[in-house]
Design a protein around this motif. Structure first.
Motif, mmCIF file in Angstrom:
data_model
loop_
_atom_site.group_PDB
_atom_site.id
_atom_site.type_symbol
_atom_site.label_atom_id
_atom_site.label_comp_id
_atom_site.label_asym_id
_atom_site.label_seq_id
_atom_site.Cartn_x
_atom_site.Cartn_y
_atom_site.Cartn_z
ATOM 1 N N SER A 1 0.829 -1.211 0.000
ATOM 2 C CA SER A 1 0.000 0.000 0.000
ATOM 3 C C SER A 1 0.863 1.261 0.000
ATOM 4 O O SER A 1 0.487 2.274 -0.601
ATOM 5 C CB SER A 1 -0.950 -0.007 1.205
ATOM 6 O OG SER A 1 -0.229 0.052 2.420
ATOM 7 N N ALA B 1 2.207 1.820 -3.549
ATOM 8 C CA ALA B 1 1.195 2.047 -4.575
ATOM 9 C C ALA B 1 0.983 3.533 -4.823
ATOM 10 O O ALA B 1 1.263 4.379 -3.967
ATOM 11 C CB ALA B 1 -0.123 1.403 -4.152
ATOM 12 N N GLY C 1 -4.829 5.964 -4.444
ATOM 13 C CA GLY C 1 -6.063 5.404 -4.966
ATOM 14 C C GLY C 1 -5.908 4.028 -5.570
ATOM 15 O O GLY C 1 -6.867 3.470 -6.094
ATOM 16 N N LYS C 2 -4.678 3.467 -5.509
ATOM 17 C CA LYS C 2 -4.448 2.140 -6.093
ATOM 18 C C LYS C 2 -3.881 1.158 -5.064
ATOM 19 O O LYS C 2 -3.239 0.174 -5.418
ATOM 20 C CB LYS C 2 -3.483 2.258 -7.287
ATOM 21 C CG LYS C 2 -4.065 3.057 -8.455
ATOM 22 C CD LYS C 2 -3.130 3.041 -9.667
ATOM 23 C CE LYS C 2 -3.749 3.773 -10.846
ATOM 24 N NZ LYS C 2 -2.862 3.755 -12.037
ATOM 25 N N GLU C 3 -4.145 1.436 -3.794
ATOM 26 C CA GLU C 3 -3.595 0.602 -2.730
ATOM 27 C C GLU C 3 -4.105 -0.840 -2.815
ATOM 28 O O GLU C 3 -3.343 -1.801 -2.648
ATOM 29 C CB GLU C 3 -3.931 1.197 -1.357
ATOM 30 C CG GLU C 3 -3.238 2.519 -1.064
ATOM 31 C CD GLU C 3 -4.033 3.714 -1.535
ATOM 32 O OE1 GLU C 3 -3.677 4.845 -1.176
ATOM 33 O OE2 GLU C 3 -5.033 3.513 -2.272
ATOM 34 N N GLN D 1 -5.215 -2.476 -5.389
ATOM 35 C CA GLN D 1 -4.635 -3.165 -6.553
ATOM 36 C C GLN D 1 -3.229 -3.670 -6.223
ATOM 37 O O GLN D 1 -2.846 -4.778 -6.618
ATOM 38 C CB GLN D 1 -4.587 -2.224 -7.757
ATOM 39 C CG GLN D 1 -5.951 -1.887 -8.344
ATOM 40 C CD GLN D 1 -5.843 -0.969 -9.537
ATOM 41 O OE1 GLN D 1 -5.139 -1.264 -10.500
ATOM 42 N NE2 GLN D 1 -6.542 0.159 -9.497
ATOM 43 N N GLY E 1 -8.943 -5.952 -6.444
ATOM 44 C CA GLY E 1 -8.191 -4.734 -6.189
ATOM 45 C C GLY E 1 -8.778 -3.530 -6.896
ATOM 46 O O GLY E 1 -8.955 -2.463 -6.304
ATOM 47 N N ARG E 2 -9.119 -3.710 -8.158
ATOM 48 C CA ARG E 2 -9.698 -2.605 -8.935
ATOM 49 C C ARG E 2 -11.057 -2.201 -8.371
ATOM 50 O O ARG E 2 -11.385 -1.008 -8.280
ATOM 51 C CB ARG E 2 -9.832 -3.010 -10.410
ATOM 52 C CG ARG E 2 -8.492 -3.264 -11.088
ATOM 53 C CD ARG E 2 -8.655 -3.663 -12.547
ATOM 54 N NE ARG E 2 -7.379 -3.968 -13.159
ATOM 55 C CZ ARG E 2 -6.541 -3.072 -13.671
ATOM 56 N NH1 ARG E 2 -6.877 -1.787 -13.642
ATOM 57 N NH2 ARG E 2 -5.405 -3.429 -14.215
ATOM 58 N N ASP F 1 -10.684 -0.249 -5.042
ATOM 59 C CA ASP F 1 -10.212 1.115 -5.270
ATOM 60 C C ASP F 1 -11.300 1.981 -5.907
ATOM 61 O O ASP F 1 -11.345 3.190 -5.708
ATOM 62 C CB ASP F 1 -8.970 1.113 -6.166
ATOM 63 C CG ASP F 1 -7.723 0.639 -5.428
ATOM 64 O OD1 ASP F 1 -7.658 0.820 -4.199
ATOM 65 O OD2 ASP F 1 -6.830 0.066 -6.085
#
Length: 403
Positions: free
Chosen positions: A117, A120, A123-125, A127, A256-257, A260
């Protein structure tokens, strides 16, 4: 995948392989150590106990070290204990080495999730965390079938040597590819344990232990479901498990997507509700081969979509105790493993058939969904309160400025 996340994925592959391959080589271990298969099954419980004990213990001990050093140390323990398992001469020693092998499991995934995290983009943690868990899903597609084949045809001891080699490769990749991240704040176990004086971490742990129990109520008894209800041959089981593993890999990427995009708590609630629906569907299509194969893939995808959102939920609820919270979350998954397997076995023992665990799994998943709904409304109320306070402060400021 960012190259910095590759060591975490390889470590996840090794951990996934050592956790699940023993189920495939259990008869071979039983023969070598001169014990019955039910007694050999205690080795699975021993590993799970190691995960539950090791997650808070090792993170509490090593919390003040940089994450890179912690991950190197954990994978070093993983490697040593799997080598000891490969050469265990007796059942008692094997029980001990399996317990020790489980100790780094939760801590590695917990610290790894925090590292992922932090590496990353904003906003992509989720993923990034799902990339770490991708190694676990690949283990179910490649590592477990390969390790089972080697265990059956050569020796299960060679399988554990291979797992140890994966540990060494992970250590090399951590040293070469993972950047040095600073320690954030001073870790203190007594301070960190205050995490559990609040309701939200307990609710998240409940989701993990109860909700994911639905996955294990299904997966623990998938082999007899396939052979006794759908009438697949035993030779086809390995390839059907690979199909489930591919579903898990797809679901992990989707999770993940989704987390987020719509928030971790919404994603968690969505996937738990879908899991309950999938498990009920499995019950009704179980006698029919093609629909059951389709649902095996879909259920695997939905069930494994929970990993990243739950991990992010726990990290955000940690309030300065991220590594401990994330590691305890991994212990929760193993409690779910034991809970789902035990409760799923009760209706079978009562003579209700090998499809009956699906109802238990659906009930567990739906219970997890209800807990996620509780967290959603708690977070919504907190957000509304913060916005109201901010609005009142702004009003007071404007009034004061007017005077």
């Amino acid at each position: 995948m960012k190259k910095e996340l590759l060591p975490l994925a390889i470590g996840g592959f090794g951990i996934g392989m050592t956790e699940f391959v023993i189920m495939g080589v259990l008869p071979d271990i039983a023969t070598t150590l001169h014990i019955s298969i039910p007694v050999a099954g205690h080795l699975i419980a021993s590993y799970a106990l190691g995960v539950v004990l090791g997650a808070p213990l090792l993170v509490g001990i090593a919390g003040n070290y940089p994450p890179k050093k912690i991950l190197l140390g954990l994978m070093g323990l993983f490697t040593v204990f799997n080598v000891l398992s490969a050469f265990a001469p007796t059942y008692e020693i094997m029980m001990l080495t399996r317990l020790l092998s489980g100790l780094p499991h939760g801590a590695f995934f917990g610290v790894g999730a925090v590292v992922a995290s932090r590496l990353a983009g904003k906003g992509k943690e989720a993923q990034a965390i799902s990339m770490m868990f991708a190694g676990l899903t690949v283990a179910n597609i490649i590592g477990v079938p390969l390790g089972t084949y080697i265990g059956h045809n050569l020796s299960w001891r060679i399988t554990f040597v291979i797992i140890a080699l994966v540990g060494l490769i992970t250590m090399f990749c951590i040293q070469k590819l993972l950047p040095v991240l600073p320690v954030v704040g001073e870790s203190n176990l007594r301070k960190d344990l205050k995490l559990f004086t609040r309701a939200e971490p307990w609710l998240i742990l409940g989701i993990t232990a109860i909700g994911t129990g639905g996955l294990f109520a299904w997966f623990s008894y998938i082999a007899p479901l396939l052979t006794e209800v759908a009438h697949f041959s035993s030779d086809q089981i390995t390839w059907i498990l690979v199909l489930a593993g591919v579903g898990m890999a797809v679901g992990n990427l989707i999770s993940g997507r989704t987390a987020d995009l719509i928030s971790p708590v919404k994603a968690t609630a969505l996937f738990l509700l879908l899991m309950a629906v999938c498990l009920m569907t499995v019950y009704f299509v179980a006698p029919f081969k093609v629909p059951l194969l389709v649902m095996t893939f879909i259920t695997g995808a939905v069930a494994f979509s929970l990993g990243a959102p739950i991990q992010i939920l726990m990290i955000r609820a940690a309030n300065g105790s991220e590594m401990l919270a994330s590691s305890v979350s991994q212990a929760g998954f193993n409690i779910g493993n034991a809970l789902g397997a035990y409760l799923g076995g009760l209706p079978i023992a009562a003579g209700l058939g090998y499809a009956s665990p699906e109802w238990v799994g659906a009930a567990l998943a739906f219970s997890g969904f209800l807990l996620a709904v509780v967290i959603y409304f708690r977070q919504k109320n907190v957000t509304a309160t913060v916005e109201q306070i901010a609005e009142e402060d702004l009003t007071h400021y404007e009034l004061a400025a007017g005077h």
